[in-house]
Design a protein around this motif. Structure first.
Motif, PDB file in Angstrom:
ATOM      1  N   ILE A   6       0.908  -1.123  -0.007  1.00 37.48           N
ATOM      2  CA  ILE A   6       0.070   0.007   0.025  1.00 37.48           C
ATOM      3  C   ILE A   6       0.927   1.064  -0.087  1.00 37.48           C
ATOM      4  O   ILE A   6       0.469   2.185  -0.822  1.00 37.48           O
ATOM      5  CB  ILE A   6      -0.998   0.055   1.197  1.00 37.48           C
ATOM      6  N   ARG A   7       2.052   1.442   0.726  1.00 39.66           N
ATOM      7  CA  ARG A   7       2.933   2.285   0.876  1.00 39.66           C
ATOM      8  C   ARG A   7       3.374   2.694  -0.432  1.00 39.66           C
ATOM      9  O   ARG A   7       3.549   3.803  -1.025  1.00 39.66           O
ATOM     10  CB  ARG A   7       3.880   2.191   1.895  1.00 39.66           C
ATOM     11  N   THR A   8       3.870   1.440  -0.877  1.00 40.30           N
ATOM     12  CA  THR A   8       4.622   1.811  -2.256  1.00 40.30           C
ATOM     13  C   THR A   8       3.712   2.182  -3.567  1.00 40.30           C
ATOM     14  O   THR A   8       3.811   3.037  -4.329  1.00 40.30           O
ATOM     15  CB  THR A   8       5.099   0.469  -2.971  1.00 40.30           C
ATOM     16  N   GLU A   9       2.516   1.505  -3.562  1.00 40.30           N
ATOM     17  CA  GLU A   9       1.344   2.172  -4.323  1.00 40.30           C
ATOM     18  C   GLU A   9       0.981   3.730  -4.275  1.00 40.30           C
ATOM     19  O   GLU A   9       0.957   4.550  -5.252  1.00 40.30           O
ATOM     20  CB  GLU A   9       0.308   1.365  -4.007  1.00 40.30           C
ATOM     21  N   LEU A  10       1.065   4.062  -2.775  1.00 36.22           N
ATOM     22  CA  LEU A  10       0.684   5.617  -2.757  1.00 36.22           C
ATOM     23  C   LEU A  10       1.793   6.275  -2.965  1.00 36.22           C
ATOM     24  O   LEU A  10       1.492   7.492  -3.883  1.00 36.22           O
ATOM     25  CB  LEU A  10       0.386   5.839  -1.133  1.00 36.22           C
ATOM     26  N   ARG A  11       2.879   5.848  -2.744  1.00 35.24           N
ATOM     27  CA  ARG A  11       4.210   6.885  -3.173  1.00 35.24           C
ATOM     28  C   ARG A  11       4.053   6.664  -4.870  1.00 35.24           C
ATOM     29  O   ARG A  11       4.842   7.784  -5.400  1.00 35.24           O
ATOM     30  CB  ARG A  11       5.473   6.294  -2.694  1.00 35.24           C
ATOM     31  N   GLN A  12       3.642   5.728  -5.446  1.00 35.66           N
ATOM     32  CA  GLN A  12       4.023   5.642  -6.982  1.00 35.66           C
ATOM     33  C   GLN A  12       2.826   6.507  -7.482  1.00 35.66           C
ATOM     34  O   GLN A  12       2.974   7.591  -8.523  1.00 35.66           O
ATOM     35  CB  GLN A  12       3.815   4.206  -7.471  1.00 35.66           C
ATOM     36  N   ARG A  13       1.652   6.754  -6.950  1.00 34.79           N
ATOM     37  CA  ARG A  13       0.694   7.761  -7.355  1.00 34.79           C
ATOM     38  C   ARG A  13       1.071   9.229  -7.159  1.00 34.79           C
ATOM     39  O   ARG A  13       0.989   9.991  -7.788  1.00 34.79           O
ATOM     40  CB  ARG A  13      -0.605   7.357  -6.533  1.00 34.79           C
ATOM     41  N   LEU A  14       1.765   9.470  -6.010  1.00 40.41           N
ATOM     42  CA  LEU A  14       2.239  10.670  -5.465  1.00 40.41           C
ATOM     43  C   LEU A  14       3.376  11.003  -6.643  1.00 40.41           C
ATOM     44  O   LEU A  14       3.223  12.281  -7.428  1.00 40.41           O
ATOM     45  CB  LEU A  14       2.980  10.754  -4.284  1.00 40.41           C
ATOM     46  N   ALA A  15       4.398  10.225  -6.962  1.00 35.17           N
ATOM     47  CA  ALA A  15       5.384  10.283  -8.094  1.00 35.17           C
ATOM     48  C   ALA A  15       4.549  10.533  -9.475  1.00 35.17           C
ATOM     49  O   ALA A  15       5.181  11.522 -10.313  1.00 35.17           O
ATOM     50  CB  ALA A  15       6.205   9.001  -8.241  1.00 35.17           C
ATOM     51  N   ALA A  16       3.660  10.001  -9.737  1.00 37.99           N
ATOM     52  CA  ALA A  16       2.798  10.295 -10.997  1.00 37.99           C
ATOM     53  C   ALA A  16       2.182  11.744 -11.177  1.00 37.99           C
ATOM     54  O   ALA A  16       2.206  12.245 -12.151  1.00 37.99           O
ATOM     55  CB  ALA A  16       1.896   9.114 -11.149  1.00 37.99           C
ATOM     56  N   LEU A  17       1.660  12.101  -9.920  1.00 28.75           N
ATOM     57  CA  LEU A  17       0.945  13.396 -10.031  1.00 28.75           C
ATOM     58  C   LEU A  17       2.123  14.462 -10.052  1.00 28.75           C
ATOM     59  O   LEU A  17       2.048  15.519 -11.114  1.00 28.75           O
ATOM     60  CB  LEU A  17       0.240  13.646  -8.454  1.00 28.75           C
ATOM     61  N   GLU A  18       3.394  14.078  -9.613  1.00 31.95           N
ATOM     62  CA  GLU A  18       4.575  15.175  -9.852  1.00 31.95           C
ATOM     63  C   GLU A  18       4.967  15.164 -11.168  1.00 31.95           C
ATOM     64  O   GLU A  18       5.501  16.494 -11.671  1.00 31.95           O
ATOM     65  CB  GLU A  18       5.616  14.903  -8.947  1.00 31.95           C
ATOM     66  N   GLU A  19       4.984  14.055 -11.898  1.00 38.16           N
ATOM     67  CA  GLU A  19       5.257  13.842 -13.536  1.00 38.16           C
ATOM     68  C   GLU A  19       4.287  14.801 -14.178  1.00 38.16           C
ATOM     69  O   GLU A  19       4.599  15.627 -14.930  1.00 38.16           O
ATOM     70  CB  GLU A  19       5.261  12.571 -13.572  1.00 38.16           C
ATOM     71  N   GLU A  20       2.909  14.703 -13.853  1.00 40.32           N
ATOM     72  CA  GLU A  20       1.908  15.340 -14.520  1.00 40.32           C
ATOM     73  C   GLU A  20       2.033  16.602 -14.385  1.00 40.32           C
ATOM     74  O   GLU A  20       1.890  17.769 -15.108  1.00 40.32           O
ATOM     75  CB  GLU A  20       0.750  14.942 -13.960  1.00 40.32           C
ATOM     76  N   ASP A  21       2.356  17.301 -13.052  1.00 42.52           N
ATOM     77  CA  ASP A  21       2.509  18.616 -12.793  1.00 42.52           C
ATOM     78  C   ASP A  21       3.529  19.287 -13.720  1.00 42.52           C
ATOM     79  O   ASP A  21       3.590  20.342 -14.235  1.00 42.52           O
ATOM     80  CB  ASP A  21       2.805  18.808 -11.269  1.00 42.52           C
ATOM     81  N   VAL A  22       5.001  18.575 -13.885  1.00 43.62           N
ATOM     82  CA  VAL A  22       6.099  18.984 -14.608  1.00 43.62           C
ATOM     83  C   VAL A  22       5.621  19.116 -16.047  1.00 43.62           C
ATOM     84  O   VAL A  22       5.789  20.010 -16.695  1.00 43.62           O
ATOM     85  CB  VAL A  22       7.071  18.074 -14.397  1.00 43.62           C
ATOM     86  N   ALA A  23       4.881  18.012 -16.545  1.00 46.37           N
ATOM     87  CA  ALA A  23       4.413  17.936 -17.902  1.00 46.37           C
ATOM     88  C   ALA A  23       3.477  18.923 -18.326  1.00 46.37           C
ATOM     89  O   ALA A  23       3.579  19.510 -19.204  1.00 46.37           O
ATOM     90  CB  ALA A  23       3.730  16.454 -18.381  1.00 46.37           C
ATOM     91  N   SER A  24       2.800  19.450 -17.387  1.00 41.62           N
ATOM     92  CA  SER A  24       1.536  20.384 -17.770  1.00 41.62           C
ATOM     93  C   SER A  24       1.898  21.980 -17.568  1.00 41.62           C
ATOM     94  O   SER A  24       1.349  22.712 -17.538  1.00 41.62           O
ATOM     95  CB  SER A  24       0.371  20.230 -16.978  1.00 41.62           C
ATOM     96  N   ALA A  25       3.260  22.052 -16.904  1.00 39.46           N
ATOM     97  CA  ALA A  25       3.852  23.442 -16.578  1.00 39.46           C
ATOM     98  C   ALA A  25       3.593  24.432 -17.578  1.00 39.46           C
ATOM     99  O   ALA A  25       3.036  25.755 -17.233  1.00 39.46           O
ATOM    100  CB  ALA A  25       5.138  23.322 -15.830  1.00 39.46           C
ATOM    101  N   GLY A  26       3.783  24.250 -18.784  1.00 38.89           N
ATOM    102  CA  GLY A  26       3.803  25.131 -19.857  1.00 38.89           C
ATOM    103  C   GLY A  26       2.328  25.464 -20.261  1.00 38.89           C
ATOM    104  O   GLY A  26       2.084  26.801 -20.581  1.00 38.89           O
ATOM    105  N   ALA A  27       1.591  24.547 -19.980  1.00 39.70           N
ATOM    106  CA  ALA A  27       0.016  24.775 -20.342  1.00 39.70           C
ATOM    107  C   ALA A  27      -0.651  25.640 -19.367  1.00 39.70           C
ATOM    108  O   ALA A  27      -1.608  26.579 -19.529  1.00 39.70           O
ATOM    109  CB  ALA A  27      -0.705  23.568 -20.515  1.00 39.70           C
ATOM    110  N   ARG A  28       0.073  25.662 -18.177  1.00 46.11           N
ATOM    111  CA  ARG A  28      -0.625  26.665 -17.020  1.00 46.11           C
ATOM    112  C   ARG A  28       0.063  28.109 -17.021  1.00 46.11           C
ATOM    113  O   ARG A  28      -0.457  28.758 -16.404  1.00 46.11           O
ATOM    114  CB  ARG A  28      -0.084  26.183 -15.708  1.00 46.11           C
ATOM    115  N   ALA A  29       1.058  28.179 -17.893  1.00 45.13           N
ATOM    116  CA  ALA A  29       1.709  29.570 -18.019  1.00 45.13           C
ATOM    117  C   ALA A  29       0.546  30.583 -18.638  1.00 45.13           C
ATOM    118  O   ALA A  29      -0.296  30.444 -19.092  1.00 45.13           O
ATOM    119  CB  ALA A  29       2.854  29.487 -18.862  1.00 45.13           C
ATOM    120  N   VAL A  30       1.179  31.841 -18.444  1.00 45.72           N
ATOM    121  CA  VAL A  30       0.496  33.025 -18.876  1.00 45.72           C
ATOM    122  C   VAL A  30       0.276  33.113 -20.240  1.00 45.72           C
ATOM    123  O   VAL A  30       1.345  32.759 -20.913  1.00 45.72           O
ATOM    124  CB  VAL A  30       1.108  34.433 -18.112  1.00 45.72           C
TER     125      VAL A  30
END
Length: 110
Positions: A6-30
């Motif tokens: 469970i701990r591993t799954e939760l951490r993997q989900r957190l890492a995936a969210l971080e990757e999505e944040d990085v990938a979408s940074a340009g789309a959120r720009a002004v």
């Protein structure tokens, strides 16, 4: 309950969210106003895409909080118990969403 899985799954989900944040940074720009290269409708479309990307980022932030709270409950020995009533959360609910914090009754308001 396999806490390490469970701990591993939760951490993997957190890492995936971080990757999505990085990938979408340009789309959120002004969205810059440049009438010479972008027409009014194109700029409005870009602003709509920006707003959607920002909304997705807010959703990811909320999910990140849920995942971190579940990890904290694991560390405290409170994982698998409803945060409202203290009763055990059904295994099926936890399997469907390992970050779930409330039992079915408390979720329904019963």
């Amino acid at each position: 309950m396999d806490e390490e899985r469970i701990r591993t799954e939760l951490r993997q989900r957190l890492a995936a969210l971080e990757e999505e944040d990085v990938a979408s940074a340009g789309a959120r720009a002004v969205v810059e106003l440049d009438q010479s290269s972008t027409g009014r409708l194109s700029r409005m479309d870009a602003m709509q895409h920006q707003a959607m990307a920002q909304a997705q980022q807010r959703r990811r932030a909320g999910e990140r909080l849920r995942l971190k709270a579940a990890l904290a409950r694991l560390e405290e020995g409170e994982y698998g118990y409803c945060t409202d009533c203290g009763e055990e959360i059904a295994a099926g609910r936890l399997a469907a969403d390992p970050a779930i914090a409330r039992c079915a009754d408390c979720t329904r308001g019963v």
